[in-house]
Scaffold this active site. Structure first.
Site, short mmCIF file in Angstrom:
data_model
loop_
_atom_site.label_atom_id
_atom_site.label_comp_id
_atom_site.label_asym_id
_atom_site.label_seq_id
_atom_site.Cartn_x
_atom_site.Cartn_y
_atom_site.Cartn_z
N HIS A 188 -42.22 -56.30 18.71
CA HIS A 188 -41.02 -57.16 18.70
C HIS A 188 -39.85 -56.45 19.37
O HIS A 188 -39.09 -55.72 18.73
CB HIS A 188 -40.66 -57.53 17.26
CG HIS A 188 -39.66 -58.64 17.16
ND1 HIS A 188 -39.69 -59.58 16.17
CD2 HIS A 188 -38.60 -58.96 17.93
CE1 HIS A 188 -38.69 -60.44 16.32
NE2 HIS A 188 -38.00 -60.07 17.41
N HIS A 226 -36.68 -56.99 22.60
CA HIS A 226 -35.98 -57.85 23.55
C HIS A 226 -35.64 -57.00 24.77
O HIS A 226 -34.84 -56.07 24.66
CB HIS A 226 -34.71 -58.42 22.91
CG HIS A 226 -35.01 -59.30 21.73
ND1 HIS A 226 -35.17 -60.66 21.85
CD2 HIS A 226 -35.23 -59.01 20.42
CE1 HIS A 226 -35.45 -61.18 20.64
NE2 HIS A 226 -35.50 -60.19 19.77
N LEU A 227 -36.26 -57.31 25.90
CA LEU A 227 -36.03 -56.51 27.11
C LEU A 227 -35.02 -57.16 28.05
O LEU A 227 -34.63 -56.57 29.05
CB LEU A 227 -37.35 -56.22 27.83
CG LEU A 227 -38.34 -55.34 27.05
CD1 LEU A 227 -39.62 -55.11 27.85
CD2 LEU A 227 -37.72 -54.00 26.65
N ARG A 228 -34.61 -58.39 27.72
CA ARG A 228 -33.46 -59.07 28.36
C ARG A 228 -33.63 -59.48 29.81
O ARG A 228 -32.70 -60.05 30.38
CB ARG A 228 -32.19 -58.21 28.25
CG ARG A 228 -31.80 -57.81 26.84
CD ARG A 228 -31.60 -59.00 25.94
NE ARG A 228 -31.01 -58.60 24.65
CZ ARG A 228 -31.13 -59.30 23.54
NH1 ARG A 228 -31.82 -60.42 23.53
NH2 ARG A 228 -30.57 -58.89 22.43
N ASP A 273 -37.54 -55.01 16.50
CA ASP A 273 -36.59 -56.06 16.89
C ASP A 273 -35.45 -55.45 17.71
O ASP A 273 -34.28 -55.82 17.56
CB ASP A 273 -36.03 -56.83 15.68
CG ASP A 273 -35.39 -58.17 16.08
OD1 ASP A 273 -35.48 -58.53 17.27
OD2 ASP A 273 -34.81 -58.83 15.21
O1 DOR Z 1 -30.70 -59.79 15.57
C1 DOR Z 1 -31.28 -60.53 16.34
N1 DOR Z 1 -31.18 -60.37 17.68
N2 DOR Z 1 -32.01 -61.52 15.85
C2 DOR Z 1 -32.56 -62.45 16.63
O2 DOR Z 1 -33.20 -63.31 16.11
C3 DOR Z 1 -32.34 -62.43 18.09
C4 DOR Z 1 -32.03 -61.09 18.56
C5 DOR Z 1 -31.46 -61.08 19.95
O3 DOR Z 1 -32.08 -61.65 20.86
O4 DOR Z 1 -30.43 -60.43 20.18
ZN ZN Z 2 -36.11 -60.70 17.76
#
Ligand code: DOR
Ligand code: ZN
Length: 431
Positions: free
Chosen positions: A63, A65-67, A310
């Site tokens: 999990h 996020h690489l953006r 995350d």
């Molecule tokens: O804290 C979070 N950041 N929760 C999410 O569900 C999305 C994520 C994000 O994309 O920044």
């Molecule tokens: Zn997430």
């Protein structure tokens, strides 16, 4: 690519039940041989002296996020995977809430193209619905063929009951898990932290436990209705005791449900947002102490399948706003191992092999990443070499991530990564 001989380390491979001094030869991107110290002869191989260090399967984060595409100012696939390598990770699964959303095979392939400059293996998780709008399903078969390892609308939940049932059914046919961000957004509008006395004191609206556990229970009810043994629900960043109890019950009833917990949800509680610290704002929010303790309990008793960061990078100008306006999320790739060892291994005496399994073999199993998370001969040469006893201080300015939104700046960590190897290539070496 030259072969690498890792000499004299303590090989710790939970899947294959190995915890012994061994030499490991990596060749052709795979584990080529494992034997007692001094036994493997490989002239010409690069030698890595691992005496006093643990040699383990490269960590797997399901999990992150690489953006990219679209938000390269927060992170790129290159910068995110560099941060991951520094944290000991050799595989990361990236979420589809990019701009535009990754809801097509073309975009999935774009993420995997060599031009992105990933230093470790990236496994995209594709959107479960078009544009993550929750209305119509994406094409799971072709997404999987393009390289997707799961489907989710992470950041947003799949709220509609009919569409969630359809998603579970179609994903089962494609043999992909549906990963749910469990938040009933009909109950959390305008909320920026956990509900409770602290939110009341801070004058902020709070997300209740039930907004998470209620949606998990709804999803489990739908999962039970799908008459396909391949149907698999994975609960992302689970944060409450009530939701964990629902998962436990469903599993006892034979449902195929897995869940992950993020380090911040077992290390911190809601007190970290005091002072309106936007670097402790994420979704799901940091919870009450009871829930934090329940995450530890669930990890120790085996109810939690995986630890996942995350990792959610955001730029400084976005975090430096009023608490309610600041975006959700914190970075996590470079602190996950240190925090997990400090809290689970040192404080709660969890054996090192179990900690490593939660960070490699088990997440790999959740998403079916074959040849990852173990070091049997023939598996991918994904290795982390680290000193489990070494204490060090995490400084955000040294982070390889483009973003520095972390609540752990200046924290002492236990266990320092020395070298990370991805498919037989050294991708990180401590200076
Ligand atoms: O804290 C979070 N950041 N929760 C999410 O569900 C999305 C994520 C994000 O994309 O920044
Ligand atoms: Zn997430």
């Amino acid at each position: 690519m030259t072969a690498i001989l890792i000499r004299g380390g303590r090989l710790l491979d939970p899947v294959n039940n190995v915890d012994a001094l061994k030499d490991v030869l990596l060749d052709g991107g795979r584990v080529a041989a494992i034997d007692a110290p001094g036994k493997i002869k490989s002239p010409g191989a690069e030698i890595i002296d691992a005496k006093g260090l643990v040699v383990a399967p490269g960590l797997v984060d399901i999990h992150v996020h690489l953006r990219e595409p679209g938000q390269g100012y927060k992170e790129t696939i290159a910068s995110g995977t560099a941060a991951a390598a520094a944290g000991g990770f050799t595989s990361v699964c990236c979420m589809p809430n990019t701009t535009p959303v990754n809801d097509s095979p073309e975009r999935t392939r774009w993420m995997l193209a060599p031009e992105r400059g990933a230093s470790i293996r990236v496994f995209p998780i594709a959107a479960a619905t078009r544009g993550s709008m929750g209305e119509s399903l994406t094409e799971y078969g072709s997404l999987k063929a393009a390289g997707a390892v799961g489907v989710t609308d992470d950041g947003k939940p799949i709220l509609g009951e009919a569409i969630m049932r359809e998603a579970l059914t179609a994903a089962a046919r494609a043999n992909l898990p549906v990963i749910q961000h469990a938040e009933d957004t009909r109950l959390t509008g305008g909320c920026s932290m956990n509900a409770g006395p602290l939110a009341f004191r801070m004058g902020l609206r709070g997300m209740t436990v039930e907004a998470e556990s209620g949606l998990v229970e709804r999803d489990l009810r739908l999962l039970a209705q799908v008459k396909d043994a391949r149907a698999h629900l994975h609960v992302a960043h689970l944060s409450t005791k009530a939701a964990l109890d629902a998962v436990r019950r469903a599993r006892r009833n034979g449902l195929r449900v897995t869940c992950e917990v993020a380090p911040h949800h077992f290390v911190l509680n809601e007190a970290a947002v005091e002072g309106y610290n936007t670097n402790a704002k994420m979704n799901p929010p940091l919870r009450a102490e009871l829930d934090r303790a329940a995450m530890i309990e669930g990890i120790l008793d085996g109810s939690v399948d995986a630890i996942a960061t995350d990792h959610a990078p955001h730029a400084a100008h976005e975090k430096e706003q009023e608490f309610e306006r600041a975006p959700n999320g914190i970075t996590g790739l470079e602190t996950a191992l240190g925090l997990t060892l400090s809290v689970l291994h040192v404080r709660h005496r969890m054996p090192l092999s179990r900690v490593l399994s939660l960070l490699s073999a088990q997440p790999a199993a959740v998403l079916g990443l074959k040849g990852r998370g173990n070091l049997a001969v023939g598996s991918f040469a994904d290795v982390v070499i680290f000193d489990p006893a070494k204490k060090w201080v995490f400084k955000k300015e040294n982070s390889r991530s483009k973003s520095k939104n972390t609540p752990f700046d200046g924290w002492e960590m236990q266990g320092e990564v020395a070298i990370t190897i991805s498919e037989g290539r050294v991708v990180y070496k401590k200076q």
